[in-house]
Design an enzyme around this catalytic site. Structure first.
Site, mmCIF file in Angstrom:
data_model
loop_
_atom_site.group_PDB
_atom_site.id
_atom_site.type_symbol
_atom_site.label_atom_id
_atom_site.label_comp_id
_atom_site.label_asym_id
_atom_site.label_seq_id
_atom_site.Cartn_x
_atom_site.Cartn_y
_atom_site.Cartn_z
ATOM 1 N N ASP A 24 0.829 -1.208 0.000
ATOM 2 C CA ASP A 24 0.000 0.000 0.000
ATOM 3 C C ASP A 24 0.866 1.262 0.000
ATOM 4 O O ASP A 24 2.107 1.183 0.009
ATOM 5 C CB ASP A 24 -0.926 -0.038 1.220
ATOM 6 C CG ASP A 24 -2.341 0.411 0.911
ATOM 7 O OD1 ASP A 24 -2.519 1.205 -0.027
ATOM 8 O OD2 ASP A 24 -3.274 -0.036 1.612
ATOM 9 N N ASP A 54 -10.296 2.717 -3.390
ATOM 10 C CA ASP A 54 -10.982 1.508 -2.948
ATOM 11 C C ASP A 54 -12.406 1.404 -3.491
ATOM 12 O O ASP A 54 -13.152 2.392 -3.517
ATOM 13 C CB ASP A 54 -11.052 1.462 -1.423
ATOM 14 C CG ASP A 54 -9.682 1.327 -0.784
ATOM 15 O OD1 ASP A 54 -8.690 1.142 -1.506
ATOM 16 O OD2 ASP A 54 -9.612 1.404 0.459
#
Length: 416
Positions: free
Chosen positions: A155, A213
């Protein structure tokens, strides 16, 4: 002499091209992630509240439900597993969540015919505030390898916006993974803002996220024009498709555009996918996500409770003919040939010479579609197989039929 000069020029061109395959070939000449990875991921269902028992139960359920047989061969542990570092700065799991350790868990997952993925971040702390890997890349990669990890989702929370810094940080982890002694797939997760499709393969990634997301909804209520708009409004299924459809030329065996997790079967569950208007989808919308993620060659990471799936969720996630489109060896991402307020139509060539097409009803009402295959660049006569009905529905040079609101029809065309 001319031949030597030509050979030298050719070598320089090959080195400077940043060939994706050159970065991902293994010792035996094969590729990491030759087809889009498939599996199940913890985040949308558990967020960071999970433990080793939960993971073992999910591994068992992936076998008993038929998911492993269908090709879902990864179990991805997302953020929240970390317990800091020991007195030698080795990253360790949370001892309360994972009292047996990650190595024992990996052994169990492997015994079920699955591979194990794990999560970290290219900054001091992860998105959830847990220990991350910046400046510990070599050490963490070796730790992951010693545990038997097969995949790393990396990430980018807490990291700078600059593209060059991102490239440097991801390359450092990619190199560390390649030097770890184990073949570990690297998933780049910086949400598309630094255009990772341009450089992700060159720095050693096998896939890269194209947007923020996914949320459990069809689309954003307000119009979105940029990725930042999408983050503010929350990315729905159709939003991610629209933002990802222009990157088809960057996908192929060993390098994939990642459109984030499948929300199929979540039905508005509270948690990460329920934020920003994620109120849940209809089964037709979930079927559309499965169709579009498959034809666009996105990794297929389910995120529902596979221990308790209803019949519709199983029907969608376990459709072997749709999965075959995603896993086709040619690795060509579908191209959007028609897009307007009512329709999006995608075409994907397949390894055996067939074509897959997806017809999406973007509108709010049932519509009649009339598609001449020649409009899509397909000029032969075809046998038309409906991949959701699992049957041949006709032969010819066109198709017409009713498509429900937000439904996607998916066909396989075989030249006759």
């Amino acid at each position: 002499m001319k031949k030597q000069i030509f050979s030298l020029i050719l070598m320089v061109l090959c080195l400077s091209s940043g060939s994706v395959e050159a970065q991902t070939k293994l010792a035996d000449g094969s590729l990491l992630a030759p087809t889009p990875p498939m599996g199940w991921m913890t985040w949308n269902y558990f967020a960071d509240k999970f433990n080793e028992t939960d993971i073992r139960e999910m591994a068992d359920a992936m076998v008993s439900s038929g998911m492993v047989k269908a090709g879902y061969n990864y179990l991805f542990i997302d953020d929240g597993w970390q317990g800091g570092r020991d007195n030698r700065n080795n990253i360790i799991p949370d001892p309360k969540k994972f009292p047996s350790g990650i190595k024992a868990l990996a052994d169990y997952v492997h015994s079920k015919g699955l591979k194990l993925g794990i999560y970290s971040d290219a900054a001091p702390l992860t998105c959830g505030g847990y220990t991350a890997s910046l400046n510990f890349e070599e050490q963490d990669a070796k730790t992951f390898a010693s545990w038997g990890i097969d995949y790393l989702k990396y990430d980018y929370c807490g990291a700078p916006d600059d593209m060059e810094i991102a490239k440097t940080r991801y390359k450092k982890m990619a190199d560390a993974l390649r030097n770890s002694g184990r073949d570990i797939v690297l998933g780049i997760c910086e949400w598309g803002g630094r255009k990772p499709w341009l450089w992700g393969g060159q720095v050693g990634g096998q896939l890269w996220r194209t947007t923020g997301d996914v949320r459990d909804k069809w689309r954003s209520i307000k119009p979105v024009k940029t990725l930042k708009d999408l983050d503010t409004e929350g990315a729905g299924i159709l939003d991610i498709v629209d933002f990802s459809q222009d990157y088809a030329s960057y996908a192929g065996p060993g390098h994939w555009n990642d459109m984030d997790m499948l929300v199929v079967g979540l039905y508005g569950k509270k948690g990460p996918s329920g934020d920003f208007g994620g109120v849940g989808c209809t089964d037709a919308e979930y079927q559309s996500q499965m169709s579009l993620w498959s034809i666009m060659n996105s990794p297929l990471a389910a995120s529902n409770d596979v221990r308790n799936m209803n019949a519709e969720t199983k029907r969608i996630l376990l459709n072997d003919e749709v999965i075959a489109i995603n896993q086709d060896a040619l690795g060509k991402q579908a191209v959007c040939k028609i897009k307007n307020d009512t329709w999006s139509v995608f075409v994907k060539p397949l390894a055996n010479g067939d074509y897959a097409i997806a017809i999406v009803n973007r509108s709010e009402t049932t519509q009649k579609s009339k598609i001449n295959f020649a409009e899509l660049g397909l000029n032969e006569t075809y046998e038309i197989k409906d991949l959701w009905a699992h049957k041949v529905i006709g032969k010819g040079k066109k198709w017409s039929g009713m498509v429900q609101r937000h439904e996607t029809k998916m066909f396989r065309l075989k030249k006759i």
